[in-house]
Scaffold this motif. Structure first.
Motif, PDB file in Angstrom:
ATOM      1  N   TRP A 153       0.838  -1.198   0.000  1.00  0.00           N
ATOM      2  CA  TRP A 153       0.000   0.000   0.000  1.00  0.00           C
ATOM      3  C   TRP A 153       0.874   1.249   0.000  1.00  0.00           C
ATOM      4  O   TRP A 153       1.843   1.328   0.747  1.00  0.00           O
ATOM      5  N   ARG A 154       0.537   2.193  -0.839  1.00  0.00           N
ATOM      6  CA  ARG A 154       1.145   3.521  -0.814  1.00  0.00           C
ATOM      7  C   ARG A 154       0.024   4.538  -0.687  1.00  0.00           C
ATOM      8  O   ARG A 154      -0.856   4.607  -1.548  1.00  0.00           O
ATOM      9  N   GLY A 175      -4.429   5.526  -1.914  1.00  0.00           N
ATOM     10  CA  GLY A 175      -5.427   6.221  -1.107  1.00  0.00           C
ATOM     11  C   GLY A 175      -5.994   7.462  -1.756  1.00  0.00           C
ATOM     12  O   GLY A 175      -6.573   8.307  -1.060  1.00  0.00           O
ATOM     13  N   ALA A 176      -5.837   7.595  -3.060  1.00  0.00           N
ATOM     14  CA  ALA A 176      -6.377   8.768  -3.755  1.00  0.00           C
ATOM     15  C   ALA A 176      -7.882   8.866  -3.511  1.00  0.00           C
ATOM     16  O   ALA A 176      -8.622   7.898  -3.712  1.00  0.00           O
ATOM     17  N   ALA A 187      -5.343   6.969   4.895  1.00  0.00           N
ATOM     18  CA  ALA A 187      -4.500   6.280   3.920  1.00  0.00           C
ATOM     19  C   ALA A 187      -3.131   5.968   4.506  1.00  0.00           C
ATOM     20  O   ALA A 187      -2.573   4.880   4.284  1.00  0.00           O
ATOM     21  N   ASP A 188      -2.582   6.896   5.279  1.00  0.00           N
ATOM     22  CA  ASP A 188      -1.280   6.658   5.897  1.00  0.00           C
ATOM     23  C   ASP A 188      -1.355   5.577   6.972  1.00  0.00           C
ATOM     24  O   ASP A 188      -0.435   4.761   7.103  1.00  0.00           O
ATOM     25  N   ALA A 243       2.204   7.787  13.811  1.00  0.00           N
ATOM     26  CA  ALA A 243       1.489   8.996  13.398  1.00  0.00           C
ATOM     27  C   ALA A 243       1.511   9.112  11.881  1.00  0.00           C
ATOM     28  O   ALA A 243       2.498   8.717  11.241  1.00  0.00           O
ATOM     29  N   PRO A 244       0.445   9.628  11.285  1.00  0.00           N
ATOM     30  CA  PRO A 244       0.425   9.794   9.828  1.00  0.00           C
ATOM     31  C   PRO A 244       1.328  10.934   9.381  1.00  0.00           C
ATOM     32  O   PRO A 244       1.855  11.696  10.206  1.00  0.00           O
ATOM     33  N   PHE A 245       1.518  11.023   8.069  1.00  0.00           N
ATOM     34  CA  PHE A 245       2.266  12.103   7.417  1.00  0.00           C
ATOM     35  C   PHE A 245       3.774  11.997   7.595  1.00  0.00           C
ATOM     36  O   PHE A 245       4.502  12.942   7.313  1.00  0.00           O
TER      37      PHE A 245
END
Length: 236
Positions: free
Chosen positions: A55-56, A61-62, A69-70, A133-135
């Motif tokens: 998964w990217r 996750g568009a 998504a993250d 954490a995301p991002f």
């Protein structure tokens, strides 16, 4: 000669030619390469593995919430960590998976001092779940975990790329490879080594990075013995 290192792996290393999913044969071959390279040394080894084979966030996750998504991508890194753990233990290497996202049924929660204790006992520790954490990318996770556990270097493993070049060697026959660089060189020349957050953190803390071809026979063992391989990035 390094005593404690963090090895950053791409999730695609588990996928093989398809570039997607987990191929048990590829996982076993990767595990054997790592275990054999470490044999006979006292190197304490921690690993961060990406999840791009599963998964990217930016691509898959568009249209989704970016944080969601993250998080999905972080779960993918735990799946890869479990697959690599299985392969390494079948190769005879005691291994622990520690996840920043708690899932006690399949992985230990990440606790810094416990991770260091595993390393001291000769176990390989695989960090999954990103940094919780995301991002943030797994490049940043690699840098954070390396600093937390007192690793002396981050080993950035590549496939068929034997260091850092001024341009993509797979597209440009005249690409020039660097033997050594400073962190500032990487930032100022916008060289594709790791994301900006990760390289800046390495620069601020003086953490060396080695970019090398994992699949060149003997490279990892030579690094574990303290020999020069690939491109060394360090403070000025």
């Amino acid at each position: 000669m390094f005593k404690r290192v963090l090895l950053k792996l791409s999730g695609e290393f588990l996928a093989g030619e398809s570039g997607f999913g987990i191929n048990p044969e590829e996982a076993s071959a990767l595990a054997r390469r790592i275990v054999e390279a470490r044999a006979g040394t006292d190197v304490e080894l921690a690993i961060v593995i990406g999840g791009g084979n599963l998964w990217r966030g930016a691509r898959n996750g568009a249209g989704m919430d970016a944080a969601t998504a993250d998080y999905i991508g972080m779960l993918g890194t735990v799946m890869n960590a479990m697959a690599l753990q299985d392969a390494m233990e079948r190769a005879g290497q005691p291994t622990r998976v520690m996840s920043a996202i708690q899932m006690q049924a399949v992985a230990e929660p990440y606790i810094r001092r416990r991770a260091m204790r595993h390393l001291e006992k000769g176990r390989v520790v695989i960090f999954g779940g990103g940094n919780g954490a995301p991002f943030f990318t797994t490049d940043t996770t690699s840098t954070l975990r390396a600093l937390e556990i007192g690793a002396e270097v981050v080993l950035m493993a590549k496939n068929q790329v034997d260091g850092v070049y001024d341009k993509d060697p797979r597209k440009h026959a005249d690409a020039r490879r660097f033997d050594t660089l400073t962190h500032r060189d990487v930032v100022e020349q916008r060289l594709e080594v790791m994301d900006a957050t990760a390289i800046t953190l390495c620069m601020d803390r003086g953490l060396p990075i080695v970019v090398f071809d994992l699949f060149e026979e003997g490279n990892l063992a030579r690094l574990f013995r303290g020999e020069r391989v690939g491109t060394l990035i360090q403070s000025a």
